[in-house]
Motif scaffolding. Structure first.
Motif, mmCIF file in Angstrom:
data_model
loop_
_atom_site.group_PDB
_atom_site.id
_atom_site.type_symbol
_atom_site.label_atom_id
_atom_site.label_comp_id
_atom_site.label_asym_id
_atom_site.label_seq_id
_atom_site.Cartn_x
_atom_site.Cartn_y
_atom_site.Cartn_z
ATOM 1 N N MET A 63 -35.253 -21.358 51.331
ATOM 2 C CA MET A 63 -35.104 -19.955 51.719
ATOM 3 C C MET A 63 -36.330 -19.186 51.290
ATOM 4 S SD MET A 63 -31.892 -18.682 52.507
ATOM 5 C CE MET A 63 -31.975 -19.594 53.984
ATOM 6 N N TRP A 64 -36.534 -18.047 51.926
ATOM 7 C CA TRP A 64 -37.643 -17.198 51.500
ATOM 8 C C TRP A 64 -37.051 -15.893 50.981
ATOM 9 C CZ3 TRP A 64 -42.636 -17.459 50.481
ATOM 10 C CH2 TRP A 64 -43.386 -16.292 50.434
ATOM 11 N N THR A 65 -36.808 -15.833 49.699
ATOM 12 C CA THR A 65 -36.262 -14.609 49.122
ATOM 13 C C THR A 65 -37.006 -14.290 47.834
ATOM 14 O OG1 THR A 65 -34.603 -15.933 47.998
ATOM 15 C CG2 THR A 65 -33.940 -14.903 50.056
ATOM 16 N N PRO A 66 -38.257 -13.887 47.933
ATOM 17 C CA PRO A 66 -39.052 -13.706 46.718
ATOM 18 C C PRO A 66 -38.622 -12.518 45.874
ATOM 19 C CG PRO A 66 -40.323 -13.120 48.665
ATOM 20 C CD PRO A 66 -39.038 -13.647 49.155
ATOM 21 N N LEU A 67 -37.766 -11.644 46.437
ATOM 22 C CA LEU A 67 -37.445 -10.428 45.697
ATOM 23 C C LEU A 67 -36.074 -10.466 45.058
ATOM 24 C CD1 LEU A 67 -38.826 -8.065 48.430
ATOM 25 C CD2 LEU A 67 -39.905 -8.615 46.286
ATOM 26 N N PHE A 68 -35.389 -11.592 45.161
ATOM 27 C CA PHE A 68 -34.045 -11.681 44.606
ATOM 28 C C PHE A 68 -34.070 -11.968 43.109
ATOM 29 C CE2 PHE A 68 -30.991 -12.786 48.282
ATOM 30 C CZ PHE A 68 -31.384 -11.654 48.933
ATOM 31 N N ALA A 69 -32.895 -11.853 42.485
ATOM 32 C CA ALA A 69 -32.776 -12.194 41.072
ATOM 33 C C ALA A 69 -33.135 -13.650 40.850
ATOM 34 C CB ALA A 69 -31.363 -11.917 40.585
ATOM 35 N N GLU A 70 -32.680 -14.510 41.749
ATOM 36 C CA GLU A 70 -33.087 -15.924 41.681
ATOM 37 C C GLU A 70 -33.929 -16.214 42.912
ATOM 38 O OE1 GLU A 70 -28.779 -16.506 39.868
ATOM 39 O OE2 GLU A 70 -29.275 -17.739 41.614
ATOM 40 N N PRO A 71 -35.220 -15.967 42.812
ATOM 41 C CA PRO A 71 -36.029 -16.017 44.015
ATOM 42 C C PRO A 71 -36.203 -17.419 44.563
ATOM 43 C CG PRO A 71 -37.405 -15.637 42.089
ATOM 44 C CD PRO A 71 -36.007 -15.666 41.607
ATOM 45 N N GLN A 72 -36.324 -17.475 45.866
ATOM 46 C CA GLN A 72 -36.612 -18.735 46.525
ATOM 47 C C GLN A 72 -37.928 -18.568 47.252
ATOM 48 O OE1 GLN A 72 -34.027 -21.379 47.814
ATOM 49 N NE2 GLN A 72 -33.008 -21.013 45.901
ATOM 50 N N GLY B 62 -36.611 2.275 50.133
ATOM 51 C CA GLY B 62 -35.528 1.640 49.384
ATOM 52 C C GLY B 62 -35.490 2.237 47.989
ATOM 53 N N THR B 63 -34.300 2.170 47.353
ATOM 54 C CA THR B 63 -34.167 2.780 46.022
ATOM 55 C C THR B 63 -35.179 2.173 45.041
ATOM 56 O OG1 THR B 63 -31.815 3.106 46.445
ATOM 57 C CG2 THR B 63 -32.567 3.291 44.175
ATOM 58 N N GLY B 64 -35.302 0.860 45.063
ATOM 59 C CA GLY B 64 -36.218 0.209 44.127
ATOM 60 C C GLY B 64 -37.663 0.575 44.378
ATOM 61 N N GLY B 65 -38.055 0.482 45.658
ATOM 62 C CA GLY B 65 -39.427 0.816 46.003
ATOM 63 C C GLY B 65 -39.743 2.274 45.693
ATOM 64 N N GLY B 66 -38.774 3.146 45.987
ATOM 65 C CA GLY B 66 -38.973 4.563 45.727
ATOM 66 C C GLY B 66 -39.140 4.859 44.246
ATOM 67 N N PHE B 67 -38.336 4.187 43.416
ATOM 68 C CA PHE B 67 -38.439 4.424 41.975
ATOM 69 C C PHE B 67 -39.809 4.050 41.454
ATOM 70 C CE2 PHE B 67 -35.151 6.391 39.871
ATOM 71 C CZ PHE B 67 -33.896 5.960 40.281
ATOM 72 N N LYS B 68 -40.353 2.948 41.994
ATOM 73 C CA LYS B 68 -41.665 2.537 41.510
ATOM 74 C C LYS B 68 -42.685 3.632 41.765
ATOM 75 C CE LYS B 68 -40.685 -2.339 41.995
ATOM 76 N NZ LYS B 68 -40.178 -3.025 43.185
ATOM 77 N N TYR B 158 -24.950 -9.881 57.557
ATOM 78 C CA TYR B 158 -25.960 -8.831 57.599
ATOM 79 C C TYR B 158 -25.818 -7.982 56.350
ATOM 80 C CZ TYR B 158 -26.440 -10.058 62.477
ATOM 81 O OH TYR B 158 -26.658 -10.737 63.642
ATOM 82 N N GLY B 159 -26.904 -7.745 55.659
ATOM 83 C CA GLY B 159 -26.779 -6.958 54.441
ATOM 84 C C GLY B 159 -28.063 -6.251 54.094
ATOM 85 N N ALA B 160 -28.020 -5.522 52.985
ATOM 86 C CA ALA B 160 -29.182 -4.741 52.583
ATOM 87 C C ALA B 160 -30.277 -5.651 52.053
ATOM 88 C CB ALA B 160 -28.762 -3.743 51.510
ATOM 89 N N GLY B 161 -31.510 -5.199 52.201
ATOM 90 C CA GLY B 161 -32.654 -5.928 51.666
ATOM 91 C C GLY B 161 -32.747 -5.738 50.165
ATOM 92 N N SER B 162 -33.597 -6.535 49.532
ATOM 93 C CA SER B 162 -33.588 -6.580 48.077
ATOM 94 C C SER B 162 -34.247 -5.391 47.409
ATOM 95 C CB SER B 162 -34.238 -7.874 47.603
ATOM 96 O OG SER B 162 -35.250 -8.241 48.493
ATOM 97 N N ASP B 163 -34.880 -4.516 48.166
ATOM 98 C CA ASP B 163 -35.449 -3.328 47.537
ATOM 99 C C ASP B 163 -34.471 -2.156 47.642
ATOM 100 O OD1 ASP B 163 -39.030 -2.563 47.680
ATOM 101 O OD2 ASP B 163 -37.648 -2.925 46.020
ATOM 102 N N SER B 164 -33.288 -2.435 48.131
ATOM 103 C CA SER B 164 -32.351 -1.380 48.468
ATOM 104 C C SER B 164 -31.351 -1.177 47.341
ATOM 105 C CB SER B 164 -31.644 -1.768 49.767
ATOM 106 O OG SER B 164 -30.353 -1.238 49.807
ATOM 107 N N ASN B 175 -20.486 -9.326 43.113
ATOM 108 C CA ASN B 175 -20.838 -10.589 42.463
ATOM 109 C C ASN B 175 -20.912 -10.478 40.954
ATOM 110 O OD1 ASN B 175 -21.033 -11.704 44.972
ATOM 111 N ND2 ASN B 175 -23.244 -11.443 45.130
ATOM 112 N N GLY B 176 -20.812 -9.266 40.457
ATOM 113 C CA GLY B 176 -20.825 -9.098 39.010
ATOM 114 C C GLY B 176 -22.210 -9.025 38.411
ATOM 115 N N LYS B 177 -23.242 -9.246 39.216
ATOM 116 C CA LYS B 177 -24.587 -9.193 38.651
ATOM 117 C C LYS B 177 -25.503 -8.585 39.701
ATOM 118 C CE LYS B 177 -28.168 -12.004 36.540
ATOM 119 N NZ LYS B 177 -28.940 -13.102 37.057
ATOM 120 N N GLY B 178 -26.222 -7.555 39.291
ATOM 121 C CA GLY B 178 -27.121 -6.916 40.243
ATOM 122 C C GLY B 178 -28.195 -7.866 40.729
ATOM 123 N N LYS B 179 -28.515 -7.772 42.010
ATOM 124 C CA LYS B 179 -29.555 -8.564 42.642
ATOM 125 C C LYS B 179 -29.243 -10.062 42.735
ATOM 126 C CE LYS B 179 -33.578 -5.701 41.548
ATOM 127 N NZ LYS B 179 -33.713 -4.908 42.782
#
Lengths: 302, 332, 308
Positions: A63-72, B62-68, B158-164, B175-179
């Protein structure tokens, strides 16, 4: 007869000449500066990414998910997307483009060709956002009528529209190279009793081979680098799939998607788009060089 | 040929001369951040510009990108769909940025399916976790793997991107854990893309801000959420269920974070005042849920007193009533 | 003496060949018209969905969350200003490079290197120009996400087009013209300026128009450098009514452009925004198609008028 204007002093002329040589030469080297700019930017901004991420992960992750908590970091997911969309596009553009090139060069009336050729070139003048819009809002619903399970974002839809966009590249260059095949070769075949189609397929096409190959390589390069059509219509799901009916993300769509999120300088996300950009650059560089060499061979062969 | 170029130049010059009358004040108010909050912010920016002519730029990083950006002082206002995280609090300190945390509305984070989906009306939190947790990647791919009566077809996610911020909040709540999430889904910071995706796909499932669902109710179906861990019955997202506090754990407050230094500039101050004055109406317009009036009173107080800091200590607390949030002490 | 069957066979073969020729001719004609038909379908689609949307209000309003009130004012002004920067950079450098390569450069390794370079640049995906602009112009040079960065990115993108067009049009001029100028004592630059450039303006203009048409339609590089999608104001005007009369503030202003606005509207589900997107697309495609057609006609006229 009027007497000519007295010429300005020779020294001024020579000074101007020296200056202009310098100015023009600078212009020539600006293009080299641009390439340097691209290469240096890609290398410096992506270097930290490649240092941090071992090459093994780039190859083995799925997978390509470099921004996740567990990145791939499986860049193969993005490459698969690019490969399949390019494949679909070429499946449309190469047969269609070649047949059109043969038709225009060997069969069509000159006057017909004269206005058809520029009109075909207009296909490549359409802004790619407009093609993206067309793919998402017209082609996809149309395809969904035939195959209802087709997802909203699919590589098939995007690839087909990309193919139409690329047809002029194949047709234009292909037709040019076919027309430069000397008439003598054709006449020989005609004299032996062959029909137009036979001559076209057995004499002209092989004769124009390097030009055609250059056209195909150019088409590949264009398809690989296309961004907007796939970003709008193919989806943004980086997954490793070879099925054109799936939605997937290409290398280019990923860069756009992340840029829309506007990344701050230096973050891993920022570096990841440069890393993928570097990969893209290497791919298209390879194709462009191949096309250039092929075109040189075609010019020389005539 | 030369004459024609000159004509074109003259035309352009005249055009710009005419346009120069349109120029407003040179100052720009910069907002960036959540795409969830964007519909409200867009409305505020548009109306504010019409009224005062001050320029406002609205980004959706995105919330994360904006905060930076916010933490480096590059933006004046940050729109967020989750509270500021510990790392961002530290970054703000490093950047010398002091901020006001202003809750402005509620969002009912909505789980949607295609309107033609006829096999479910509600879903359990534990089932959502089964679908979305990192371990589900590549393994949980079909509907009937979650509940046996569901179709034997692939779930299109379909879901939000990781900077969101939506991503952060959803993963934290479910899931009990962010990101922490599976990666094989169509991810976008732009909720519009998600709407398009779920709309067109019979076997799709997605999550997004309530406003985006509400704008497309004909082609999307919102699922009731059953918080089985707390043994609560399934509740559908709506203004009532959010205000009653029963739509859990996916009710969340939306925030504006304002840079204290930027407030020294009159345009920014006027803009924030405008925003707070009109946010109730704006939120209603885009189908978000406004806070109760008592809450707005407390938010105004915080703004006027310039009480900096956050009430969340860097956590994304889920399912906390707004009055409790507003009564908590603020930690800069 | 050949047998009768031989001649009959030959006749059959000939008839078959002619039949397949006819069939291919039919196929070719159908495919040609079909491909052109796709272009027509695209235009028709845009017109059906968007034509009704285009009116003065649409052209003079800023984008809005209410689709009915939204317009493309900031978008087309942004495109216009962007083109100013792009043309201002690409044309001089492109001309200079084209003239240098065609008239001055010796045939050595360095020249070949530059030529390969240009051939490669022509094929580099547009998004990579955006990445370069992001790293170099936006951050390194600190131009920010501004018209300047966007214009420079597009200028680099279309530079090869201008260079190639300049070279091609200079190449068509027979060497006798140059030789005559030199025989009269002209320096190389004088020959270029007074004799070659006037003859090649047609070809160069064609190239410039094609380059600008390409630049107008590009969105990927602009998105990458961060052209914002919600801009409800115009950049400061370049010309002012007070001294010093010319301002460069606009170069550093955030901006949006026509293709970006269309992209933004396409991504917003809902029929009203779709028709806005169609309207923007219609205007965009109208601009690029008419520019390309002008270029093609110019090329034809230039080729026909000049008789060596």
């Amino acid at each position: 007869m009027t007497s000519p204007r007295p010429a300005p002093s020779r020294r001024l002329d020579r000074l101007l000449e020296g200056l202009m040589v310098w100015v023009l030469r600078a212009g020539g080297w600006v293009s080299v500066l641009v390439t340097l700019g691209i290469v240096i930017t890609l290398v410096t901004e992506s270097w930290p990414f490649f240092v941090e991420v071992p090459v093994g992960r780039l190859i083995h992750d799925t997978m390509w998910t470099p921004l996740f908590a567990e990145p791939q970091y499986g860049i193969s997911a993005l490459l698969a997307g690019t490969l399949v969309t390019t494949g679909v596009a070429l499946a449309v553009a190469i047969p269609l483009g070649t047949v059109l090139a043969i038709y225009l060069s060997e069969f069509a009336e000159p006057r017909f060709r004269d206005w058809v050729k520029p009109m075909l070139e207009l296909l490549s003048a359409v802004p790619t956002v407009v093609y993206g819009y067309f793919a998402l809002l017209t082609v996809t619903p149309l395809l969904q009528k035939i195959y209802p399970d087709l997802p909203q974002f699919s590589m098939l839809s995007a690839g087909m529209v990309m193919g139409i966009m690329i047809v002029p590249y194949v047709t234009s260059l292909g037709e040019d190279s076919m027309r430069s095949v000397p008439m003598l070769l054709r006449e020989g075949a005609f004299a032996l009793g062959d029909g137009k189609l036979g001559v076209a397929l057995q004499v002209v096409v092989p004769g124009a081979f390097s030009g055609l190959a250059a056209a195909y390589v150019l088409a590949i390069s264009r398809a690989v680098g296309e961004t907007m059509i796939v970003a709008i219509a193919a989806g943004l799901q980086p997954k490793l799939t070879m099925n054109p009916i799936d939605s997937a993300a290409t290398v280019t769509a990923f860069i756009v998607q992340v840029s829309l999120g506007d990344l701050p300088h230096g973050s891993i996300g920022y570096q990841s788009i440069f890393a993928t950009g570097a990969v893209l650059f290497l791919m298209t560089l390879g194709f462009n060089l191949a096309g250039h060499l092929l075109r040189r061979r075609f010019h020389r062969a005539i | 040929m030369k004459l024609r170029l000159f004509d074109i130049f003259g035309l352009l010059a005249g055009l710009f001369w005419a346009l120069s009358a349109e120029v407003g004040a040179g100052e720009v108010v910069k907002i960036d951040g959540s795409s969830t909050v964007y519909p409200i912010t867009e409305g505020a920016a548009e109306d504010f510009q019409k009224e005062t002519g001050t320029k406002v730029t609205v980004g959706i990083s995105g919330t994360g990108g904006g905060f930076k950006k916010f933490n480096r002082g590059e933006t004046d206002v940050q729109a967020a769909s989750r509270p500021i995280l510990q790392s961002e609090i530290q970054a703000a300190k490093d950047g010398g940025v002091k901020y006001l945390e202003l809750p402005i509305a509620y969002d009912a984070l909505t789980v949607v399916v295609n309107a033609k989906n006829d096999w479910l009306d509600s879903i359990k939190v534990s089932e959502l976790k089964k679908i979305w947790e990192p371990d589900a990647q590549g393994k949980v791919t079909k509907w009937n793997q979650v509940r046996a009566e569901w179709p034997d077809k692939e779930i299109k996610l379909y879901g939000a991107g990781s900077d969101s911020g939506t991503f952060d909040y959803f993963t934290e709540a479910i899931n009990g854990k962010g990101k922490a999430s599976r990666g094989d889904y169509t991810a976008s910071e732009d909720d519009n893309v998600l709407v398009q995706g779920v709309e067109g796909d019979r076997y799709a499932l997605g999550y997004m801000g309530y406003s985006y669902y509400a704008a497309h109710q004909k082609r999307l179906k919102a699922l009731g959420i059953e918080w089985d861990a707390k043994e609560k019955p399934a509740v559908k997202p709506s203004q009532q269920s959010v205000l009653a506090g029963t739509y859990n754990p996916l009710t969340r407050p939306l925030f504006l974070y304002v840079n204290l230094n930027s407030l020294e500039r009159p345009q920014v101050k006027k803009f924030v005042e405008f925003y707070l004055t009109h946010v109730e109406a704006l939120a209603q317009e885009v189908k978000y849920i406004p806070l109760p009036s008592s809450a707005y009173g407390k938010v105004w107080e915080r703004f006027e007193k310039r009480n900096i800091g956050t009430a969340f200590a860097g956590h994304t607390d889920t399912a906390v009533p707004i009055d409790e949030i507003l009564n908590r002490p603020l930690v800069p | 003496m050949r047998s009768e069957t031989f001649y009959r066979e030959q006749e059959m073969l000939g008839r078959r060949r002619r039949a397949s020729d006819q069939r291919f001719r039919l196929v070719g004609m159908v495919l040609t018209l079909g491909t052109l038909g796709v272009l027509g379908a695209l235009l028709l689609n845009l017109a059906v969905h968007g034509l009704s949307r285009i009116d003065w209000q649409f052209l003079a309003s800023f984008p809005s969350r209410r689709a009915g009130e939204a317009g493309i004012l900031s978008a087309w002004v942004g495109t216009l200003l962007l083109m100013l920067v792009t043309a201002g950079v690409a044309i001089p450098f492109g001309l200079a490079a084209g003239i240098y390569l065609e008239e001055y450069a010796p045939k050595n390794r360095w020249t070949a290197f530059i030529e390969i370079n240009i051939a490669n640049l022509a094929g580099v995906p547009s998004i990579l120009y955006g990445l370069m602009a992001l790293g170099l112009f936006v951050y390194q040079f600190r131009f920010g996400q501004s018209l300047l960065s966007g214009g420079l990115a597009l200028a680099c993108l279309v530079l090869p087009i201008v260079i190639v067009a300049t070279r091609e049009s200079l190449r068509t001029i027979p060497s006798s013209i140059r030789e005559a100028a030199f025989a009269l004592g002209a320096t190389r630059w004088q020959a270029v300026w007074h004799h070659l450039l006037p003859y090649s303006t047609g070809g160069i203009a064609t190239g410039v128009i094609l380059a600008m048409s390409r630049a107008i339609g590009e969105s990927a590089p602009l998105i990458t450098i961060g052209a914002l999608t919600f801009i409800a104001f115009l950049p400061p005007a370049p010309l002012m009514s007070q001294p010093p009369f010319v301002s460069f503030d606009w170069l550093f202003s955030p901006f949006t452009a026509l293709p970006i606005q269309m992209f933004n509207w396409v991504s917003r589900p809902g029929e009203e925004f779709q028709s806005n997107a169609a309207a923007a697309g219609l205007i965009l495609i109208g601009i690029t198609l008419s520019m390309n057609t002008t270029a093609i006609l110019l090329r034809r006229r230039a080729q026909r008028n000049i008789q060596w």
